[in-house]
Scaffold this motif. Structure first.
Motif, PDB file in Angstrom:
ATOM      1  N   ASN A  47      32.363  24.319  -1.537  1.00 31.83           N
ATOM      2  CA  ASN A  47      32.514  25.945  -1.919  1.00 31.83           C
ATOM      3  C   ASN A  47      31.779  26.389  -1.050  1.00 31.83           C
ATOM      4  O   ASN A  47      30.639  26.810  -1.376  1.00 31.83           O
ATOM      5  CB  ASN A  47      32.082  25.941  -3.484  1.00 31.83           C
ATOM      6  N   LEU A  48      32.189  27.162  -0.109  1.00 28.45           N
ATOM      7  CA  LEU A  48      31.674  27.845   0.985  1.00 28.45           C
ATOM      8  C   LEU A  48      31.291  29.187   0.404  1.00 28.45           C
ATOM      9  O   LEU A  48      32.509  29.789  -0.093  1.00 28.45           O
ATOM     10  CB  LEU A  48      32.466  27.769   2.161  1.00 28.45           C
ATOM     11  N   THR A  49      30.353  29.917   0.484  1.00 31.57           N
ATOM     12  CA  THR A  49      30.075  31.365   0.222  1.00 31.57           C
ATOM     13  C   THR A  49      29.966  32.024   1.378  1.00 31.57           C
ATOM     14  O   THR A  49      29.728  31.540   2.486  1.00 31.57           O
ATOM     15  CB  THR A  49      28.748  31.456  -0.801  1.00 31.57           C
ATOM     16  N   GLU A  50      29.954  33.488   1.365  1.00 35.31           N
ATOM     17  CA  GLU A  50      29.830  34.119   2.417  1.00 35.31           C
ATOM     18  C   GLU A  50      28.478  33.958   3.031  1.00 35.31           C
ATOM     19  O   GLU A  50      28.250  33.792   4.291  1.00 35.31           O
ATOM     20  CB  GLU A  50      29.893  35.626   2.100  1.00 35.31           C
ATOM     21  N   ALA A  51      27.453  33.733   2.004  1.00 34.99           N
ATOM     22  CA  ALA A  51      26.114  33.471   2.825  1.00 34.99           C
ATOM     23  C   ALA A  51      25.938  32.184   3.539  1.00 34.99           C
ATOM     24  O   ALA A  51      25.292  32.139   4.426  1.00 34.99           O
ATOM     25  CB  ALA A  51      25.066  33.264   1.266  1.00 34.99           C
ATOM     26  N   HIS A  52      26.732  30.976   3.105  1.00 36.26           N
ATOM     27  CA  HIS A  52      26.702  29.737   3.766  1.00 36.26           C
ATOM     28  C   HIS A  52      27.155  30.140   5.365  1.00 36.26           C
ATOM     29  O   HIS A  52      26.643  29.514   6.211  1.00 36.26           O
ATOM     30  CB  HIS A  52      27.844  28.931   3.110  1.00 36.26           C
ATOM     31  N   LYS A  53      28.269  30.915   5.231  1.00 38.14           N
ATOM     32  CA  LYS A  53      28.936  31.308   6.398  1.00 38.14           C
ATOM     33  C   LYS A  53      27.976  31.958   7.354  1.00 38.14           C
ATOM     34  O   LYS A  53      27.810  31.620   8.771  1.00 38.14           O
ATOM     35  CB  LYS A  53      30.269  32.012   6.268  1.00 38.14           C
ATOM     36  N   CYS A 102      33.367  27.469  11.983  1.00 41.10           N
ATOM     37  CA  CYS A 102      32.899  27.598  10.448  1.00 41.10           C
ATOM     38  C   CYS A 102      34.549  27.531   9.703  1.00 41.10           C
ATOM     39  O   CYS A 102      35.041  28.461   9.799  1.00 41.10           O
ATOM     40  CB  CYS A 102      32.254  28.707  10.251  1.00 41.10           C
ATOM     41  N   ASP A 154      37.184  26.993   6.806  1.00 43.19           N
ATOM     42  CA  ASP A 154      37.542  27.104   5.310  1.00 43.19           C
ATOM     43  C   ASP A 154      39.103  26.895   5.217  1.00 43.19           C
ATOM     44  O   ASP A 154      39.622  26.858   6.148  1.00 43.19           O
ATOM     45  CB  ASP A 154      37.199  28.661   4.826  1.00 43.19           C
ATOM     46  N   GLU A 206      30.371  21.111   2.762  1.00 41.99           N
ATOM     47  CA  GLU A 206      30.138  22.211   1.855  1.00 41.99           C
ATOM     48  C   GLU A 206      31.290  22.364   1.333  1.00 41.99           C
ATOM     49  O   GLU A 206      32.509  22.728   2.089  1.00 41.99           O
ATOM     50  CB  GLU A 206      29.536  23.356   2.673  1.00 41.99           C
ATOM     51  N   ASP A 227      24.811  31.949   7.095  1.00 42.40           N
ATOM     52  CA  ASP A 227      23.634  30.983   7.609  1.00 42.40           C
ATOM     53  C   ASP A 227      24.162  30.102   8.795  1.00 42.40           C
ATOM     54  O   ASP A 227      23.324  29.955   9.672  1.00 42.40           O
ATOM     55  CB  ASP A 227      23.195  30.235   6.483  1.00 42.40           C
TER      56      ASP A 227
END
Length: 110
Positions: free
Chosen positions: A94-100, A10, A12, A92, A102
């Protein structure tokens, strides 16, 4: 020489989470960009190199993250000329912590 099966990456812009199983344990390794040269071309190159050095021994890489950083990573993989199978997940920006989280959960449930 490739000897490990799969790893999830993952990516970023300044941090990478590398997900793998070691001895039936789920392990997350975090690689961060060097703070002293953050936001420079040199930082990006060194960061990508650090991530590549870890994943080059794996046969399969599941890749998730913004398109620009994934593109840089894929170029590094090509330059290394190793037979790594890349599973490129959806773009993706704009990665959010939720995306990471998931991505991590889906990786380990597969």
């Amino acid at each position: 020489m490739l000897h490990k099966n799969k790893i999830g990456v993952c990516l970023d812009k300044h941090v990478a989470y590398l997900l793998e199983e070691k001895n039936h344990e789920k392990v997350i390794t975090i690689i961060e960009a060097d703070e002293t040269i953050k936001n420079s071309a040199l930082q990006n190159k060194e960061f990508i190199k650090k991530v590549y050095e870890v994943v080059k021994d794996f046969q399969k890489v599941s890749l998730f993250g913004p398109a620009t950083i994934k593109k840089d990573f894929l170029q590094r993989v090509k330059a290394g000329r190793l037979p790594i199978e890349i599973q490129n997940n959806p773009i993706e920006e704009n990665l959010t912590e939720a995306h990471k989280f998931d991505f991590i959960n889906e990786y380990f449930s597969a």
